[in-house]
Structures are given as structure tokens and as C-alpha cells.
Design an enzyme around this catalytic site. Structure first.
Site, mmCIF file in Angstrom:
data_model
loop_
_atom_site.group_PDB
_atom_site.id
_atom_site.type_symbol
_atom_site.label_atom_id
_atom_site.label_comp_id
_atom_site.label_asym_id
_atom_site.label_seq_id
_atom_site.Cartn_x
_atom_site.Cartn_y
_atom_site.Cartn_z
ATOM 1 N N LEU A 1 2.711 0.722 2.046
ATOM 2 C CA LEU A 1 3.976 0.022 2.229
ATOM 3 C C LEU A 1 4.884 0.993 2.969
ATOM 4 O O LEU A 1 4.947 2.169 2.602
ATOM 5 C CB LEU A 1 4.598 -0.356 0.880
ATOM 6 C CG LEU A 1 3.935 -1.501 0.104
ATOM 7 C CD1 LEU A 1 4.534 -1.609 -1.284
ATOM 8 C CD2 LEU A 1 4.090 -2.829 0.844
ATOM 9 N N ASP A 2 5.577 0.528 4.004
ATOM 10 C CA ASP A 2 6.415 1.454 4.758
ATOM 11 C C ASP A 2 7.626 1.905 3.941
ATOM 12 O O ASP A 2 7.884 1.387 2.846
ATOM 13 C CB ASP A 2 6.818 0.861 6.107
ATOM 14 C CG ASP A 2 7.667 -0.396 5.987
ATOM 15 O OD1 ASP A 2 8.601 -0.410 5.174
ATOM 16 O OD2 ASP A 2 7.403 -1.361 6.718
ATOM 17 N N LYS A 3 8.357 2.840 4.464
ATOM 18 C CA LYS A 3 9.448 3.482 3.730
ATOM 19 C C LYS A 3 10.451 2.487 3.156
ATOM 20 O O LYS A 3 10.905 2.623 2.017
ATOM 21 C CB LYS A 3 10.165 4.479 4.648
ATOM 22 C CG LYS A 3 11.306 5.227 3.983
ATOM 23 C CD LYS A 3 11.979 6.169 4.969
ATOM 24 C CE LYS A 3 13.182 6.852 4.332
ATOM 25 N NZ LYS A 3 13.899 7.716 5.292
#
Length: 244
Positions: free
Chosen positions: A102-104
Site C-alpha cells: 500500500l503506498d504511503k
């Protein structure tokens, strides 16, 4: 009790069963001092298995659900010094790997495990495992946009992304949707909506295969029950045989 050699190797966390089969065929696996190249070879717990001169031993698999908060990247180390999910997780979970990323700025479910075979099943592109997200975008989505997402959008040269959309709430200012993916392309949802001219305001994964976010708060983690792992593996086996 005997088991297949490839399963034994995979249970060590070294690689998946498919990768273990390749090692066996390439003559990289030695059992009790003898090179084994036969797929389907059976061994017992007493047998000694070596790869590259190193003893391979099964390890106890661990499985956790983790509710990733925003502001952390999904990696064990970052050259830029950004905060990672391992800054949130306890020391004893730092040997576990996240299943997918999951991206930041995204939140939600991450399955954490040291079961290499399960990680491969959940992420291999040939196995169409559903991942479910709740996404809010700025603006009002229309049926044409939804059809475009379903039929495919080229988000990078040679990479076409697909998504199933169910609108949950819509206004002139924003749209809340359930988005289902069967791929794992980098920042796929954000890139698809960007192509359509929308900005993603929030993105949360709520389900991966049969495992859900239910009962978790942001930053919280809980062991996945053995019954749930059994159900998950059974579900993946059915998908794998269907897609084969």
C-alpha cells in the site's frame, strides 16, 4: 509422515513451490547427500535437505492482519529515511513480509507472514485474487468512467489496468466507491483515476481474498486464526485450479 520435496522447501520460507520445482529440476537440491531432480519426490522429517550447501528446515509460519495507517511506506528499509510499517510493528514481527503493498498515503489491510508460498499465491499475476478497496475521489464519476475502468486503462506503456467499481455515495463534490482489483500494479487505482481526471482523496484496502479488515483499528494488528488460514488456502487453491 511424508511430504513432497517442493512443499518442504517452500515451508522453509526460501521460495514458492513453483520456484522449488525449478531448483529441483536444475539439480540444485541435495537430499541426504544425493542430488534429487525428480518432481514429486517424497521426504520425511528425518531427511536432510540442502540447497547451495545450506541446510533447509521448515519454520513455523506466522500470519497477522495489520491495519496500515497513512504516512508509512510498505518496506523494511528506505534509503530516503521515510517511516516504514516496521516503525509501527513490534520487533517480533520484523521477520514477517507484507503481502503486496500500500503506498504511503493509503491505509488498510496488510497480511503479514513468513509463509513464502502463501505470499506467492496471493500476489502471483497468474492467480486472480480479489483485493477490495474503499476509495473517495474528487468530483462526480459517471457510467462511462466506470465502463472504462472495467474495460481497461493503459496506465503505463504496455500495462493495462482493470477495476470493478460500485458507487456507494455520490455528490457533485466527491464520489465514494468500492473498487475491486485482480491485479497488483504499482499505484494502480490512483493512476487509473488520474487518467480519468480525478484525484484520489482517500484509499483504504478492506479485504484481500478471504481476509478482511473487520475488527481492527488504525495501527493495530492481530494474529489470523488457523481456521481463517485454512479457509484462505482452500479458496486460493480453487482459484489457482480455475485459472490454470
Amino acid at each position: 509422515m511424508k511430504m513432497r520435496l517442493n512443499k518442504y522447501i517452500a515451508s522453509s520460507g526460501l521460495c514458492s513451490r513453483r520456484a522449488a520445482d525449478e531448483l529441483i529440476e536444475q539439480g540444485e537440491v541435495v537430499v541426504n547427500g544425493k542430488k534429487v531432480t525428480e518432481l514429486g519426490y517424497l521426504i520425511s522429517e528425518k531427511d536432510k535437505v540442502f540447497i547451495d550447501g545450506k541446510l533447509i528446515q521448515p519454520k513455523k509460519h506466522e500470519y497477522y492482519r495489520f491495519y496500515k495507517p497513512a504516512g508509512y511506506i510498505t518496506t523494511s528499509d528506505d534509503e530516503k529515511g521515510r517511516k516504514t510499517i516496521y516503525d509501527v510493528l513490534p520487533e517480533y514481527m520484523k521477520n514477517l513480509n507484507p503481502v503486496g503493498r500500500l503506498d504511503k498515503d493509503s491505509t488498510g489491510l496488510l497480511i503479514m507472514t513468513n509463509d513464502g508460498e502463501l505470499v506467492n499465491q496471493l500476489t502471483h499475476p497468474s492467480i486472480k485474487v480479489p483485493k477490495v478497496y474503499i476509495v473517495r475521489i474528487d468530483g462526480r464519476i459517471n457510467q462511462n468512467n466506470i465502463n472504462q475502468m472495467a474495460s481497461g486503462i493503459e496506465i503505463e506503456q504496455g500495462k493495462t489496468a482493470y477495476a470493478e467499481i460500485e458507487v456507494l455515495e455520490i455528490s457533485n463534490k466527491s464520489t465514494l466507491m468500492q473498487v475491486v482489483l485482480y491485479q497488483g500494479l504499482n499505484r494502480q487505482i490512483r493512476k487509473m483515476f488520474d487518467y480519468l481526471g480525478f484525484e484520489v482523496q482517500s484509499l483504504k484496502r478492506i479485504q484481500h481474498a478471504t481476509i478482511t479488515l473487520d475488527g481492527l483499528k488504525k495501527g493495530e494488528f492481530k494474529p489470523i486464526k488457523p481456521k481463517q488460514i485454512k479457509e484462505l488456502k482452500s479458496y486460493l487453491s480453487k482459484i489457482e485450479s480455475k485459472d490454470a
